[in-house]
Design a protein around this motif. Structure first.
Motif, PDB file in Angstrom:
ATOM      1  N   PHE A   1       0.985  -1.059  -0.330  1.00 42.61           N
ATOM      2  CA  PHE A   1       0.322   0.399   0.028  1.00 42.61           C
ATOM      3  C   PHE A   1       0.754   1.156  -0.616  1.00 42.61           C
ATOM      4  CE2 PHE A   1      -2.274  -3.687   2.277  1.00 42.61           C
ATOM      5  CZ  PHE A   1      -3.606  -3.513   1.938  1.00 42.61           C
ATOM      6  N   LYS A   2       1.457   1.234  -0.813  1.00 45.02           N
ATOM      7  CA  LYS A   2       2.643   2.106  -0.841  1.00 45.02           C
ATOM      8  C   LYS A   2       2.077   3.754  -1.402  1.00 45.02           C
ATOM      9  CE  LYS A   2       7.476   2.525  -3.197  1.00 45.02           C
ATOM     10  NZ  LYS A   2       8.087   3.704  -1.985  1.00 45.02           N
ATOM     11  N   GLY A   3       2.156   4.837  -0.069  1.00 47.63           N
ATOM     12  CA  GLY A   3       1.633   6.146  -0.530  1.00 47.63           C
ATOM     13  C   GLY A   3       0.596   6.334   0.360  1.00 47.63           C
ATOM     14  N   HIS A   4       0.010   5.146   1.227  1.00 49.61           N
ATOM     15  CA  HIS A   4      -1.894   5.012   1.117  1.00 49.61           C
ATOM     16  C   HIS A   4      -2.081   6.068   1.975  1.00 49.61           C
ATOM     17  CE1 HIS A   4       0.079   2.565   4.987  1.00 49.61           C
ATOM     18  NE2 HIS A   4      -1.425   3.009   5.055  1.00 49.61           N
ATOM     19  N   GLY A   5      -0.271   6.261   3.292  1.00 44.89           N
ATOM     20  CA  GLY A   5      -0.595   7.741   4.040  1.00 44.89           C
ATOM     21  C   GLY A   5      -0.436   8.618   3.730  1.00 44.89           C
ATOM     22  N   LYS A   6       0.321   9.486   2.255  1.00 42.91           N
ATOM     23  CA  LYS A   6       0.094  10.812   1.939  1.00 42.91           C
ATOM     24  C   LYS A   6      -1.658  10.771   1.438  1.00 42.91           C
ATOM     25  CE  LYS A   6       2.983  12.960  -1.444  1.00 42.91           C
ATOM     26  NZ  LYS A   6       4.026  12.926  -2.458  1.00 42.91           N
ATOM     27  N   VAL A   7      -1.696   9.948   0.314  1.00 45.58           N
ATOM     28  CA  VAL A   7      -2.896   9.610  -0.159  1.00 45.58           C
ATOM     29  C   VAL A   7      -3.976  10.199   0.964  1.00 45.58           C
ATOM     30  CG1 VAL A   7      -4.339   9.309  -2.145  1.00 45.58           C
ATOM     31  CG2 VAL A   7      -2.285   8.638  -2.330  1.00 45.58           C
ATOM     32  N   GLY A   8      -3.615   9.154   1.819  1.00 40.72           N
ATOM     33  CA  GLY A   8      -4.956   9.353   2.753  1.00 40.72           C
ATOM     34  C   GLY A   8      -5.517  10.498   3.261  1.00 40.72           C
ATOM     35  N   ALA A   9      -4.751  10.953   3.833  1.00 38.67           N
ATOM     36  CA  ALA A   9      -4.412  12.985   4.475  1.00 38.67           C
ATOM     37  C   ALA A   9      -5.130  13.806   3.462  1.00 38.67           C
ATOM     38  CB  ALA A   9      -3.023  13.315   4.247  1.00 38.67           C
ATOM     39  N   ALA A  10      -4.850  13.558   2.227  1.00 42.16           N
ATOM     40  CA  ALA A  10      -5.781  14.074   1.275  1.00 42.16           C
ATOM     41  C   ALA A  10      -7.317  13.833   1.595  1.00 42.16           C
ATOM     42  CB  ALA A  10      -4.931  13.770   0.066  1.00 42.16           C
ATOM     43  N   ALA A  11      -7.371  12.541   1.310  1.00 46.15           N
ATOM     44  CA  ALA A  11      -8.713  12.040   0.929  1.00 46.15           C
ATOM     45  C   ALA A  11      -9.582  12.617   2.311  1.00 46.15           C
ATOM     46  CB  ALA A  11      -8.570  10.491   1.144  1.00 46.15           C
ATOM     47  N   ALA A  12      -8.942  11.952   3.399  1.00 43.45           N
ATOM     48  CA  ALA A  12      -9.325  12.479   5.151  1.00 43.45           C
ATOM     49  C   ALA A  12      -9.144  14.366   4.662  1.00 43.45           C
ATOM     50  CB  ALA A  12      -8.336  12.362   6.492  1.00 43.45           C
ATOM     51  N   LYS A  13      -8.718  14.639   4.433  1.00 35.84           N
ATOM     52  CA  LYS A  13      -8.753  16.196   4.635  1.00 35.84           C
ATOM     53  C   LYS A  13     -10.856  17.139   3.653  1.00 35.84           C
ATOM     54  CE  LYS A  13      -7.579  20.944   3.506  1.00 35.84           C
ATOM     55  NZ  LYS A  13      -6.013  21.568   2.373  1.00 35.84           N
ATOM     56  N   GLU A  14     -10.635  15.823   2.769  1.00 31.96           N
ATOM     57  CA  GLU A  14     -11.979  16.574   2.277  1.00 31.96           C
ATOM     58  C   GLU A  14     -13.432  16.465   2.846  1.00 31.96           C
ATOM     59  OE1 GLU A  14     -12.133  17.971  -0.563  1.00 31.96           O
ATOM     60  OE2 GLU A  14     -10.188  18.639  -0.998  1.00 31.96           O
ATOM     61  N   ILE A  15     -12.831  14.597   3.278  1.00 29.47           N
ATOM     62  CA  ILE A  15     -14.409  14.284   4.180  1.00 29.47           C
ATOM     63  C   ILE A  15     -14.543  15.378   5.892  1.00 29.47           C
ATOM     64  CG2 ILE A  15     -15.660  12.076   5.652  1.00 29.47           C
ATOM     65  CD1 ILE A  15     -13.329  10.933   3.406  1.00 29.47           C
ATOM     66  N   MET A  16     -12.983  15.693   5.944  1.00 32.28           N
ATOM     67  CA  MET A  16     -13.404  16.303   7.061  1.00 32.28           C
ATOM     68  C   MET A  16     -14.327  18.112   6.836  1.00 32.28           C
ATOM     69  SD  MET A  16     -10.232  15.238   9.394  1.00 32.28           S
ATOM     70  CE  MET A  16     -10.983  15.595  10.646  1.00 32.28           C
ATOM     71  N   LYS A  17     -13.434  17.716   5.717  1.00 35.54           N
ATOM     72  CA  LYS A  17     -14.142  19.666   5.299  1.00 35.54           C
ATOM     73  C   LYS A  17     -15.704  19.479   5.066  1.00 35.54           C
ATOM     74  CE  LYS A  17     -12.015  21.141   1.960  1.00 35.54           C
ATOM     75  NZ  LYS A  17     -10.524  21.962   1.023  1.00 35.54           N
ATOM     76  N   ARG A  18     -15.763  17.931   4.191  1.00 39.45           N
ATOM     77  CA  ARG A  18     -17.265  18.213   4.699  1.00 39.45           C
ATOM     78  C   ARG A  18     -18.098  18.174   5.443  1.00 39.45           C
ATOM     79  NH1 ARG A  18     -17.213  13.401   1.075  1.00 39.45           N
ATOM     80  NH2 ARG A  18     -17.851  12.028   3.029  1.00 39.45           N
TER      81      ARG A  18
END
Ligand code: ATP
Ligand code: MG
Length: 443
Positions: free
Chosen positions: A288-305
């Motif tokens: 799952f290479k790089g999932h932390g970086k991509v996950g941070a961006a995804a979580a940001k969108e969800i948390m903003k919503r």
């Protein structure tokens, strides 16, 4: 039981009685007193009108917090209580609030509008309990069950669906079958509920002591407002480190996390992008290479919503970004301390602890390594070893004197800090100035 009611709350009820009105403690505080839990807030129901309450306690000690619904908040020396006129609710057309409320004469009619039997108990000033719907028995059997017909109650107000999940998580209760079926059938009505209200319940679900079972069981309900989790449910990891699917790992990691909302929320979102980052190598092993970086961006969108505040979003996403970063030396510790600051660094260790507690059993051995990292980090901090620009023996002015200015100065300071952290240069002014001149010379 009545001796557990705080003195100031009892006083409010006595004053109401002295004026010729009746009043009862209602809702969660009665439930919590019966369960030996500290109540979150005190709600009182009374046949006194808001005007009467304001007259009895004085306008300086009251606030008309919900006049339309018959509610006035009374402030005492160190406490407050919401006092609401006995009422029943009219029709609901927005899935959330009644179009109008009708004041009624007695407490029994008021209890009918309440969501769950465990929340529909009333406690009088002399210790008498009114339990019209079997709430005491349901507290004993740890059951969440609607007052009245579940489908009707959830159709009136969809937030109740999430409240049921929240009580299951916080109180470690089971949801009764009929109530459970109605929740699942009507879950999509949650889309009509405001993000702010969803947010409050969601955080409490994640922080509840039964979060693991609740997350595991109610992912379909959470997915109504966080559809991104659907990919994780049932997602096999094909990794020797993991014995759970991504979602079961997430649920366990949340429950194992330190009792801090920041860490709990981080664990909820930390692997949100694992399914998107999945790669199976030729030996059949998952990565799952790089999932932390991509996950941070995804979580940001969800948390903003979900209308989280900026600081929480920033802290959670930073922790997700770094959650699988290796920390193998004092230099690694110092670099992370420099990037994250002390508070987030120690939160990151809590995140790593929770993460490792939810993998394969042998990974548990890494917990002692995290303790060791924590010990070393605390030593670095207390002994004043340099890990931040603030502690560096030179600053921007020193660099300006030797002709390094603007953006170059910032980059040079970062390079100097790295040299100090890696033990390649001593943290003294003369050493650092020579190192800076060397950097300048090399361009
Ligand atoms: P806590 O204070 O721990 O959040 P609580 O049960 O006291 O839990 P409150 O939001 O304080 O919840 O509400 C007080 C009471 O008002 C509830 O116990 C319940 O009787 C009633 N209530 C609150 N929200 C609803 C709702 N959406 N539908 C029906 N009754 C509700
Ligand atoms: Mg309450």
């Amino acid at each position: 039981m009545i001796d557990r009611i705080p003195f100031e709350i009892k006083n409010i009820m006595h004053k109401i009685r002295n004026e010729g009105f009746t009043s009862y403690l209602v809702g969660g505080c009665v439930r919590d007193l019966l369960m030996d839990r500290e109540p979150n807030d005190f709600d009182i129901a009374s046949n006194a009108m808001p005007d009467d309450i304001i007259r009895i306690f004085g306008s300086e000690n009251t606030c008309p917090t919900g006049i339309k619904y018959g509610t006035v908040t009374v402030f005492t020396e160190s406490m407050q209580a919401e006092i609401t006129r006995y009422r029943c609710d009219g029709e609901y057309s927005d899935f959330r609030t009644p179009d109008e409320v009708t004041f009624v004469d007695d407490i029994h009619a008021d209890l009918v509008r309440r969501d769950f039997t465990i929340n529909a108990l009333a406690l009088g000033i002399d210790g008498e309990i009114i339990d019209d719907f079997g709430g005491i028995e349901h507290i004993r059997s740890k059951t969440i069950s609607c007052v009245g017909e579940p489908c009707k109650r959830f159709s009136e107000d969809a937030l109740r669906i999430l409240r049921a999940v929240r009580f299951a998580s916080e109180l470690d209760f089971e949801i009764a079958p009929e109530t459970n079926a109605a929740m699942l059938a009507l879950k999509d009505n949650l889309k009509k509920i405001s993000a702010e209200r969803i947010n409050k319940e969601f955080v409490r679900i994640v922080c509840g002591r039964n979060s693991r079972r609740v997350l595991s069981r109610y992912s379909d309900i959470l997915a109504v407002f966080i559809p991104e989790i659907k990919k994780s449910v049932g997602f096999e990891q094909y990794s020797p480190y993991h014995k759970y699917t991504v979602w079961e790992h997430t649920a366990k990691a949340v429950s194992k996390a330190a009792d801090k909302p920041l860490v709990k929320l981080t664990m909820f979102f930390h692997d949100i992008s694992k399914p998107d980052s999945f790669y199976l190598d030729e030996t059949g092993r998952g990565h799952f290479k790089g999932h932390g970086k991509v996950g941070a961006a995804a979580a940001k969108e969800i948390m903003k919503r979900l209308k989280f505040d900026n600081k929480t979003i920033s802290d959670v996403t930073t922790l997700i970004y770094f959650h699988s970063e290796d920390i193998e030396s004092d230099a690694d510790i110092k670099k992370l301390l420099s990037k994250l600051g002390e508070e987030l660094f120690f939160a990151l260790l809590d995140v790593k602890r929770a993460d490792n507690s939810a993998k394969n059993d042998f990974v548990l051995e890494e917990l002692s390594e995290i303790d060791e990292i924590e010990k070393n980090a605390r030593h670095i901090i207390t002994s004043g070893e340099c890990y931040s620009l603030r502690q560096l023996a030179v600053n921007g002015n020193d660099l300006a004197e030797i002709g390094i200015t603007g953006r170059n100065a910032g980059v040079t300071l970062d390079t100097l800090l790295n040299l100090v952290i890696e033990g390649k240069t001593e943290n003294t002014r003369s050493e650092l100035i020579s190192a800076a001149l060397e950097i300048l010379r090399k361009g």
